[in-house]
Design a protein around this motif. Structure first.
Motif, mmCIF file in Angstrom:
data_model
loop_
_atom_site.group_PDB
_atom_site.id
_atom_site.type_symbol
_atom_site.label_atom_id
_atom_site.label_comp_id
_atom_site.label_asym_id
_atom_site.label_seq_id
_atom_site.Cartn_x
_atom_site.Cartn_y
_atom_site.Cartn_z
ATOM 1 N N ASP A 179 0.823 -1.206 0.000
ATOM 2 C CA ASP A 179 0.000 0.000 0.000
ATOM 3 C C ASP A 179 0.861 1.262 0.000
ATOM 4 N N GLU A 180 2.008 1.202 0.666
ATOM 5 C CA GLU A 180 2.906 2.362 0.682
ATOM 6 C C GLU A 180 3.377 2.692 -0.733
ATOM 7 N N LEU A 181 3.771 1.648 -1.486
ATOM 8 C CA LEU A 181 4.200 1.865 -2.867
ATOM 9 C C LEU A 181 3.023 2.343 -3.715
ATOM 10 N N LEU A 182 1.851 1.785 -3.454
ATOM 11 C CA LEU A 182 0.668 2.170 -4.212
ATOM 12 C C LEU A 182 0.375 3.658 -4.051
ATOM 13 N N LEU A 183 0.494 4.137 -2.830
ATOM 14 C CA LEU A 183 0.272 5.564 -2.577
ATOM 15 C C LEU A 183 1.309 6.423 -3.300
ATOM 16 N N GLU A 184 2.566 6.027 -3.220
ATOM 17 C CA GLU A 184 3.617 6.784 -3.916
ATOM 18 C C GLU A 184 3.367 6.791 -5.421
#
Length: 540
Positions: free
Chosen positions: A215-220
């Motif tokens: 999810d962190e990568l998805l947000l970025e």
């Protein structure tokens, strides 16, 4: 095709034709060079043509665009639609196609394919030539394929796919997958958008241990997409839960293809779709959900769209047509050919997806064409987790969507054009160059006979694979002629695909979905009532 993937430069003759098409209203009516009945094998008002050109006249058909249809002729020259009007008269040397009683439509655009893709320890059996040749036989004249980075490198992935596409037989574009995140990937995304003509990036929420992102990568990634005007796309399944489901099935001794469906139920697709939608809403960027296969995912998209969020839902032909009973077939090879992700769902899901497509909850139809032969599928004969995921669809999409949706009355002929070509062209910023039969549009045209029948079989399809998930399917509505780039490539059951004929289509950022985002951001900031100005008085 050279490595720069530059499009062919138009001939001087074509530039004259295009110029004349712009000034045509001065000659009496729209889409005319001069007066009705002018001789279109010649230049303006009778001036002789200066060079031989590719010339085709399609006569008497019902010309269908996404919002309008009318009986008209279509004149094609140098790969471009030069005129759309009644009673066109041509000089000698022009190929004439009689479309009386038939529909003349834009060639299909498939937004979701995987040709020559390295995946699950093997490579898809269809390369850019074989897959595209099959597509042309089925009335699709352009597709958008997914570039998979090489060791996370977007640039290396792009160059690899440039090489894969050298023998292309029709026009194509690229999406780009994002499989990791760092400053290099962020910079490469800018290069892909600003220099390479890629305006969409896909994020896998499944395939734990290989393609899946957090999810962190998805947000970025969503934030970067928004800044670049690129469309964020997601494969929406909860990868962690799928991994748990796979482990559970193996522990229960369920190792066959049915375990694939049981390990990743609709709830996991619905959860991931909901999560992606909410994160995209948090960032305030448009979202495209690929291969919507379940009621669960469709309902999340419907809810978001009803609230005003900019979300696109893409069903695929297999999800509209099939149900998961095939995965319980007693023959492994029969069952295995249907393994794809997200899985083909149980009875009821396909009908719900058809209804959602007919009401606009879902907007366009893809295929997720990703083919493997029987030998490749047998890699998972003792463990469903090792069965390469993917089914065919490039050749069948136009026929099946017509039969499922139009012949049944669920879609009109104009809506058929919308879901098979025009909306894809709009979303990926290539309309009306693609997805329309208008003066100046690329001459990617099909002639469909609504009264002709088709039958699907692995014995007659044009893929390299030895199986077909639609084996024996019959229906009404057949593509009888396909014209790609102004060249007749399918006629009278004869395929004339030419390696290297296709060209790379660059796609610009900031499509119509980005309209109004800045205003929405401003309203959000004004609604915060923060920061609060507080007194700096301190008590002792």
């Amino acid at each position: 095709m050279d490595s720069s993937l530059a499009q062919r430069a138009p001939s001087p003759h074509l530039l004259i034709i295009l110029f004349l098409s712009l000034i045509s209203p001065l000659c009496g009516s729209i889409n005319q060079f001069c007066d009705a009945g002018a001789e279109y094998g010649k230049l303006a008002c009778g001036a002789a043509a200066t060079a031989p050109t590719s010339k085709i006249l399609i006569k008497g058909g019902t010309v269908v665009n996404a919002h309008h249809k009318e009986v008209s002729d279509v004149y094609i020259e140098d790969g471009i639609i030069a005129a759309v009007q009644k009673n066109i008269v041509v000089a000698d040397g022009v190929k004439i196609i009689d479309a009386t009683g038939k529909y003349v439509m834009p060639g299909g655009i498939d937004p979701h394919t995987h040709l020559a893709m390295e995946f699950m320890g093997t490579e898809t059996i269809d390369d850019f030539f074989s897959g595209q040749a099959a597509a042309l036989a089925g009335g699709t004249t352009m597709h958008i394929d997914f570039v998979i980075p090489v060791n996370g490198s977007l640039s290396a992935g792009y160059e690899a796919y440039v090489r894969k596409a050298e023998r292309s037989a029709m026009d194509y574009g690229f999406h780009m997958a994002i499989t990791k995140w760092d400053d290099t990937v962020s910079r490469e995304m800018e290069i892909m958008v600003k220099e390479k003509g890629i305006n969409s990036f896909k994020f896998f929420m499944a395939y734990k241990g290989s393609l899946m992102i957090s999810d962190e990568l998805l947000l970025e990634g969503f934030k970067k997409c928004k800044a670049l005007g690129a469309l964020a796309m997601v494969h929406a399944e909860n990868g962690d839960a799928v991994f748990e489901g796979q482990t559970r099935m193996i522990e229960l001794g369920i190792t066959g293809p049915e375990g694939h469906a049981l390990s990743r139920p609709p709830a996991l697709e619905g959860e991931a779709t909901s999560r992606a939608i909410r994160l995209a809403g948090f960032v305030n960027t448009p979202l495209y959900v690929v291969h919507v296969m379940s009621i669960d995912a469709m309902e999340e998209i419907a809810r978001a769209r009803k609230s005003g969020q900019k979300v696109i839902g893409e069903p695929v032909v297999s999800g509209l047509e099939l149900d998961d009973s095939v995965l319980w077939d007693s023959d492994f090879h029969t069952a295995a050919k249907y393994v794809m992700s997200p899985p083909i769902r149980g009875p009821g899901h396909s009908k719900a997806l058809q209804a959602a497509l007919s009401t606009g909850v879902l907007q366009l139809v893809g295929t997720d064409h990703c083919t493997f032969n029987s030998t490749q599928k047998a890699m998972g004969i003792d463990d469903f987790r090792k069965i390469p995921n993917g089914v065919n669809g490039l050749e069948e999409r136009m026929h099946l969507v017509w039969d499922i949706m139009v012949a049944s009355g669920k879609l009109s002929v104009t809506e058929f054009v919308k879901v098979t070509s025009a909306e894809c062209a709009r979303i990926f910023n290539i309309y009306p160059k693609k997805g329309a039969i208008l003066v100046g549009s690329d001459a990617d045209v099909i002639v469909l006979n609504p009264n002709s029948s088709f039958e699907i079989s692995a014995k007659s399809h044009h893929y390299r694979t030895d199986t077909n998930v639609y084996e024996g399917r019959r229906g009404k509505g057949k593509v009888e002629v396909t014209i790609a780039g102004g060249m007749v490539v399918w006629e009278e059951e004869e395929l004339k695909a030419v390696p290297g004929w296709g060209k790379y289509i660059k796609m610009a950022p900031f499509n119509y979905l980005f309209e109004g985002l800045e205003r929405a951001d401003a309203m959000y900031l004004s609604s915060l009532r923060a920061p609060v100005v507080r007194s700096s008085i301190h008590t002792t």
